[in-house]
Design an enzyme around this catalytic site. Structure first.
Site, short mmCIF file in Angstrom:
data_model
loop_
_atom_site.label_atom_id
_atom_site.label_comp_id
_atom_site.label_asym_id
_atom_site.label_seq_id
_atom_site.Cartn_x
_atom_site.Cartn_y
_atom_site.Cartn_z
N ASN A 89 -13.19 -7.82 10.88
CA ASN A 89 -11.92 -8.69 10.31
C ASN A 89 -10.57 -7.81 10.86
O ASN A 89 -10.60 -6.58 10.40
CB ASN A 89 -12.00 -8.75 9.02
CG ASN A 89 -10.85 -9.30 8.38
OD1 ASN A 89 -10.04 -10.10 9.03
ND2 ASN A 89 -10.61 -9.05 7.14
N ARG B 241 50.41 32.99 31.45
CA ARG B 241 49.51 34.10 31.55
C ARG B 241 50.54 35.25 31.73
O ARG B 241 51.61 34.84 32.33
CB ARG B 241 48.51 34.17 32.35
CG ARG B 241 49.03 33.70 33.79
CD ARG B 241 47.73 33.75 34.82
NE ARG B 241 48.46 33.94 36.22
CZ ARG B 241 47.88 32.97 37.03
NH1 ARG B 241 47.06 31.84 37.02
NH2 ARG B 241 48.52 33.12 38.35
N ASN C 164 -2.07 4.03 9.85
CA ASN C 164 -2.33 4.68 8.56
C ASN C 164 -1.96 6.05 8.69
O ASN C 164 -1.85 6.32 7.60
CB ASN C 164 -4.03 4.46 8.11
CG ASN C 164 -4.18 2.94 8.10
OD1 ASN C 164 -3.63 2.21 7.26
ND2 ASN C 164 -5.34 2.55 8.58
N GLY D 249 0.69 -1.09 0.25
CA GLY D 249 0.08 -0.07 0.06
C GLY D 249 0.93 1.12 0.08
O GLY D 249 2.09 1.10 0.59
N ASN E 196 41.90 16.52 38.06
CA ASN E 196 40.86 17.70 38.44
C ASN E 196 40.80 18.90 37.58
O ASN E 196 42.03 19.25 37.31
CB ASN E 196 41.23 18.20 39.91
CG ASN E 196 40.01 19.13 40.33
OD1 ASN E 196 39.00 18.33 40.96
ND2 ASN E 196 39.97 20.43 40.06
N ARG F 38 -1.50 8.44 3.64
CA ARG F 38 -2.26 9.26 4.86
C ARG F 38 -0.99 9.63 5.81
O ARG F 38 -1.31 10.46 6.77
CB ARG F 38 -3.44 8.42 5.34
CG ARG F 38 -4.73 8.34 4.61
CD ARG F 38 -5.74 7.44 5.32
NE ARG F 38 -5.47 6.18 4.91
CZ ARG F 38 -6.30 5.11 5.53
NH1 ARG F 38 -7.04 5.24 6.53
NH2 ARG F 38 -5.87 3.89 5.07
C1 UD1 Z 1 -8.63 -4.76 5.32
C2 UD1 Z 1 -9.68 -5.86 5.11
C3 UD1 Z 1 -10.74 -5.40 6.25
C4 UD1 Z 1 -10.25 -5.33 7.34
C5 UD1 Z 1 -9.06 -4.38 7.57
C6 UD1 Z 1 -8.43 -4.37 9.01
C7 UD1 Z 1 -9.60 -6.59 2.87
C8 UD1 Z 1 -10.33 -6.46 1.40
N1 UD1 Z 1 -10.27 -5.79 3.79
O1 UD1 Z 1 -9.00 -3.43 4.84
O2 UD1 Z 1 -11.70 -6.59 6.07
O3 UD1 Z 1 -11.13 -5.13 8.41
O4 UD1 Z 1 -7.94 -4.79 6.54
O5 UD1 Z 1 -7.40 -3.48 9.11
O6 UD1 Z 1 -8.50 -7.15 3.07
N2 UD1 Z 1 -1.94 -3.87 0.55
C9 UD1 Z 1 -1.15 -4.12 -0.39
N3 UD1 Z 1 -1.66 -4.28 -1.66
C10 UD1 Z 1 -2.86 -3.89 -1.95
C11 UD1 Z 1 -3.74 -3.40 -0.86
C12 UD1 Z 1 -3.32 -3.31 0.26
O7 UD1 Z 1 -0.01 -4.75 0.05
O8 UD1 Z 1 -3.07 -3.88 -3.17
C13 UD1 Z 1 -1.48 -4.05 1.96
C14 UD1 Z 1 -1.59 -2.53 2.79
O9 UD1 Z 1 -0.12 -2.05 2.52
C15 UD1 Z 1 -1.71 -2.87 4.15
C16 UD1 Z 1 -2.86 -4.21 3.93
O10 UD1 Z 1 -2.53 -4.70 2.74
O11 UD1 Z 1 -0.69 -3.29 4.81
C17 UD1 Z 1 -4.29 -3.83 4.34
O12 UD1 Z 1 -4.56 -3.02 3.27
P1 UD1 Z 1 -5.53 -1.77 3.43
O13 UD1 Z 1 -5.92 -1.08 2.15
O14 UD1 Z 1 -5.02 -0.84 4.55
O15 UD1 Z 1 -7.03 -2.59 3.83
P2 UD1 Z 1 -8.36 -2.04 4.39
O16 UD1 Z 1 -8.98 -1.29 3.29
O17 UD1 Z 1 -8.10 -1.66 5.66
CA CA Z 2 -5.86 -0.73 6.71
#
Ligand code: UD1
Ligand code: CA
Length: 458
Positions: free
Chosen positions: A170, A439, A227, A11, A376, A15
């Protein structure tokens, strides 16, 4: 059972509003991503697969040797399911367990993962962590059947009214049986509101295959995601509490743990007392029976036993036992202070050795010097170590006595037992046992003031 882990970190972390990659943000002395790495190592996974984006060289560099990497290509899809697909080659031919978790959940611990592994070993295709949220906004909701097993996870944007009201969310931390995950991955679709491949859909796919998905509940705190920088501070607060409680249980006294900032990497001995407002960082090691009064910052400092430090900054340096430092001393890199020393107020020491029992009590700069034992230094001694181009080193032998306001123009050697008169500027070596006076002699012009006044000049 054979096991591996996938840590998702592709990701963009927009943010955070930062130049630094989200998972490299420091949290109590370690990059955030190191905590999930530690959690999986606690269950026995030594080299997890970390899924990174194209421009994540910094993450690869940081974790080099400790992880293997898979690159997620956003031109072929997006979402947590797609991220796991990107790591597929690392799963091929494997059996056993695979943990899947995110790189931005620093508060998760190995013991939380163990419960998931156990459920899969007992026959579940997948086990997942869930949590009860006061306010579940933003999370995927967990739908259970009448037996308590998980039916599906529905992302908030795809929830209907009734699903949205569910408070069990989740945590996005799973353990799969590898073969079952590999069977489910190619069947993920991106026909949702975000056009993403959701890993969460693997749950309903496995259910459809007649497999069992076991939920394991943990606290919201333990699965908190980071985040933005507000959440970073919140997570840091929890981590700080854990670190301080660990130290206090091991015998460290903290006057106010809420206001004591100790990195996870720091070691402190028993019966040492740390006052509020201290920040102890890096590989700092403090011995037993020390007193660290308010307002100290230490980074990679080593402090012996029974030493007292107050309102001082100690960086990459060493201090022995039964020594006092401060208030307001500044020990810079490669300062090495011995036992039973006194380093007083407004003293700065850099790249120097201070022998046992030596006193540097006030307003003094010691740079690039080797001081023996039992010396000292008076108030306001300065080692003039820099001529604008190069640094020079001086030495002072055991038992020497350096008067107040002395300048030692380096390089000079002051031999053992020598005395230097106050106010001297020393440019030549001083032999053992000698008194050096450098001095100008004092002259008193008697009656000068009255005479000047009579002339009207004063
Ligand atoms: C995800 C879960 C959600 C859960 C939440 C908890 C899914 C679809 N949803 O949502 O059910 O309640 O986490 O925090 O899984 N990442 C990648 N590649 C991508 C997308 C994400 O590596 O294409 C990584 C991000 O860097 C991050 C993690 O996966 O570390 C979670 O991704 P994020 O987009 O934050 O998921 P949420 O929408 O929060
Ligand atoms: Ca997340």
């Amino acid at each position: 059972m054979e096991q591996t882990a996938i840590i998702l970190a592709a990701g963009e972390g927009t943010r955070m509003k930062s130049k630094l990659h989200k998972v490299l943000h420091p949290l109590c002395g370690r990059a955030m991503v190191e905590y999930p790495l530690r959690a999986v190592s606690e269950v026995g996974v030594e080299k997890p697969v970390v899924v990174v984006g194209h421009a994540a060289d910094s993450v690869r560099e940081h974790l080099a040797g400790r992880a293997v990497f898979a690159v997620q290509d956003p031109s072929t899809g997006w979402g947590t399911g797609h991220a796991v697909m990107s790591a597929r080659e690392h799963l091929a031919g494997r059996k056993g367990l695979v943990y899947v978790l995110a790189g931005d959940m620093p508060l998760l611990e190995g013991k939380d993962l163990l419960k998931l592994g156990a459920a899969v070993e007992e026959g579940a295709a997948c086990a997942m962590l869930t949590a009860r949220a006061e306010d579940p906004t933003g999370y995927g909701r967990v739908l259970r059947d009448g037996t308590g097993a998980v039916l599906a996870i529905v992302e908030e944007r795809d929830c209907d009214q009734a699903q949205r009201a569910v408070k069990e969310v989740n945590a996005a931390i799973y353990c799969f049986r590898v073969e079952k995950l590999l069977e489910a991955l190619p069947r993920l679709k991106n026909d949702n509101s975000q056009k993403e491949y959701y890993l969460t859909d693997a749950v309903s796919i496995l259910r459809g295959d007649g497999e069992r998905v076991v939920p394991v509940e943990i606290s919201m705190e333990s699965c908190m995601g980071v985040n933005d920088k507000v959440q970073l501070a919140k997570a840091q607060r929890v981590m700080r509490r854990r670190i301080n409680e660990r130290l206090m249980r091991a015998g460290v006294t903290m006057i106010d743990p809420e206001a004591t900032y100790v990195d996870d990497t720091v070691t402190i001995g028993r019966d040492t007392t740390v006052y509020p407002g201290c920040t102890l960082m890096g590989e700092t090691v403090i011995g037993e029976d020390c007193t660290i009064y308010p307002g100290c910052r230490m980074n990679n400092a080593r402090v012996g036993d029974g030493t007292t430090v107050e309102s001082s900054v100690l960086l990459d340096c060493r201090v022995g036992s039964f020594t006092t430092v401060g208030p307001n001393a500044y020990l810079r890199p490669k300062a090495e202070v011995g036992d039973h020393c006194r380093i007083g107020d407004f003293v700065e020491i850099k790249n120097s050795v201070i022998g046992n029992g030596t006193k540097v009590s006030h307003l003094t700069y010691v740079g690039d010097a080797d001081l023996g034992e039992g010396i000292n230094l008076g108030c306001g001694v300065v080692f003039s170590n820099y001529d604008g181009k190069r640094k020079y080193r001086s030495s002072v032998g055991d038992g020497a006595f350096i008067g107040c306001n002395v300048n030692l123009v380096s390089p000079v050697v002051v031999e053992a037992g020598a005395y230097i008169a106050a106010g001297s500027t020393i440019t030549k070596d001083v032999p053992a046992g000698a008194l050096a006076i450098a001095r100008s002699r004092q002259a008193n012009l008697n009656g000068w003031v009255d005479a000047r006044k009579a002339e009207g000049k004063l």
